[in-house]
Design an enzyme around this catalytic site. Sequence first.
Site, short mmCIF file in Angstrom:
data_model
loop_
_atom_site.label_atom_id
_atom_site.label_comp_id
_atom_site.label_asym_id
_atom_site.label_seq_id
_atom_site.Cartn_x
_atom_site.Cartn_y
_atom_site.Cartn_z
N HIS A 167 1.14 -1.07 0.05
CA HIS A 167 -0.05 -0.12 0.15
C HIS A 167 0.97 1.20 0.05
O HIS A 167 2.16 1.06 -0.05
CB HIS A 167 -1.00 -0.05 0.93
CG HIS A 167 -0.30 -0.21 2.44
ND1 HIS A 167 0.69 0.42 3.11
CD2 HIS A 167 -0.23 -1.33 3.31
CE1 HIS A 167 0.95 0.31 4.20
NE2 HIS A 167 0.48 -0.94 4.57
N HIS A 169 4.13 1.43 2.18
CA HIS A 169 5.26 0.78 1.70
C HIS A 169 5.98 1.65 0.73
O HIS A 169 7.05 1.79 0.56
CB HIS A 169 4.84 -0.60 1.31
CG HIS A 169 4.26 -1.52 2.19
ND1 HIS A 169 2.98 -2.03 2.07
CD2 HIS A 169 4.76 -2.41 3.11
CE1 HIS A 169 2.70 -3.09 3.01
NE2 HIS A 169 3.84 -3.19 3.61
N VAL A 197 2.59 6.51 7.48
CA VAL A 197 1.75 7.00 6.41
C VAL A 197 0.33 6.74 7.00
O VAL A 197 0.04 5.53 7.23
CB VAL A 197 2.09 6.41 5.01
CG1 VAL A 197 1.07 6.69 3.94
CG2 VAL A 197 3.66 6.42 4.86
N SER A 245 -2.18 -0.10 6.42
CA SER A 245 -1.65 -1.53 7.05
C SER A 245 -2.19 -2.60 6.19
O SER A 245 -3.47 -2.45 5.62
CB SER A 245 -2.02 -2.01 8.44
OG SER A 245 -1.96 -3.35 8.77
P1 AMP Z 1 4.99 -5.12 6.36
O1 AMP Z 1 4.87 -5.49 5.03
O2 AMP Z 1 3.69 -4.82 7.07
O3 AMP Z 1 5.94 -6.17 7.04
O4 AMP Z 1 5.53 -3.83 6.30
C1 AMP Z 1 7.00 -3.44 5.77
C2 AMP Z 1 7.66 -2.10 6.16
O5 AMP Z 1 6.67 -1.12 5.72
C3 AMP Z 1 7.82 -2.12 7.53
O6 AMP Z 1 9.05 -1.45 7.78
C4 AMP Z 1 6.51 -1.21 8.11
O7 AMP Z 1 6.91 -0.58 9.32
C5 AMP Z 1 6.52 -0.41 6.83
N1 AMP Z 1 4.99 -0.01 7.00
C6 AMP Z 1 3.97 -0.61 7.04
N2 AMP Z 1 2.76 -0.02 6.90
C7 AMP Z 1 3.33 1.28 7.05
C8 AMP Z 1 2.90 2.57 7.40
N3 AMP Z 1 1.32 2.99 7.33
N4 AMP Z 1 3.68 3.83 7.39
C9 AMP Z 1 5.02 3.61 7.27
N5 AMP Z 1 5.60 2.37 6.97
C10 AMP Z 1 4.93 1.40 6.95
#
Ligand code: AMP
Length: 295
Positions: A39, A42, A181, A190
């Site tokens: 999203h 990312h 974000v 998320s």
């Molecule tokens: P994930 O795929 O959920 O493991 O996230 C991958 C990376 O994206 C991690 O470093 C998360 O902290 C970051 N991330 C996920 N959602 C957000 C968001 N809303 N704002 C900033 N970073 C994010």
Amino acid sequence: MDAGDITVIRQAAGMQALSRGWHSEGLAVGLVPTMGALHKGHLDLVVEARRQCDRVVVSIFVNPTQFGPSEDFSRYPRDLEGDLAKLADIGVDAVFFPNPGEMYPSGFQTRVELTRLPAHLCGLTRLNHFAGVAQVVLKLFNICKPDVAVFGQKDFQQVRVIEQMVADLNLDIRIVRHPIVREPDGLAMSSRNVYLTREQREAATVINRTLVDSEAWIREGEHQPAAIVKRAGQQIREAGGEVEYFNVCDPVTLDDLNRIGAESTQVLLVTAVRFGATRLIDNRLVDCVWAPQPM
Ligand code: AMP
């Protein structure tokens, strides 16, 4: 495999060779580790990596070792094609997309554990989660060989674990924290938001609202963490959320604070809330402007 201009690499050895080649040309390599279902949260991390580096790798791997037995590993959203289309729009040089057997072949037995940071917050209910995170991220660092790795501050405890691991093990990688974000109504983006029903999605806005309100209560003079925790918990529960934790803590150690503004110049407000079966996390860093500043 090539998806548009993006090279998709499934083998660790292939990824290492590609990165080694970039380094031999003197290029700086950035890595954004993700579990896919990308999203805008990312993608902003990817844009930041792009800004800071000559070559950008995004890893997409739903890491089984960071999920507990009753967690959502098998139903975690997966959409490689959609992810590649989004990344092609930004301009990414490679996507590392291994399968679990490539990352954890039979005979695998090495663990990576931190002793203190995981004993807080999410670590209390997600046993072994941060050992799984540290393990996979250290492997991704060794495979993708980044100079810079970008992590989101949304997973605050996770980025602290990574920063600590990098410092403790003298990894020659600069960790960049990217701000959270949010959706226009404030909900932190998320991959798990897709699990929410329409009513839950609407109710979930209480999480960020309560973090913002908590900062206001602090600025209005409430410096007792227990009072903030109580008031915030009530507000979230009234909107239908089940509070797993809402803590006021030190942003470095993640230890609970006894009094806001007394021990550090920043405090972390951090929470995990369930709406039905969906568990959401969020946080807010607050500057204690009234606290004595270091000379
Ligand atoms: P994930 O795929 O959920 O493991 O996230 C991958 C990376 O994206 C991690 O470093 C998360 O902290 C970051 N991330 C996920 N959602 C957000 C968001 N809303 N704002 C900033 N970073 C994010």
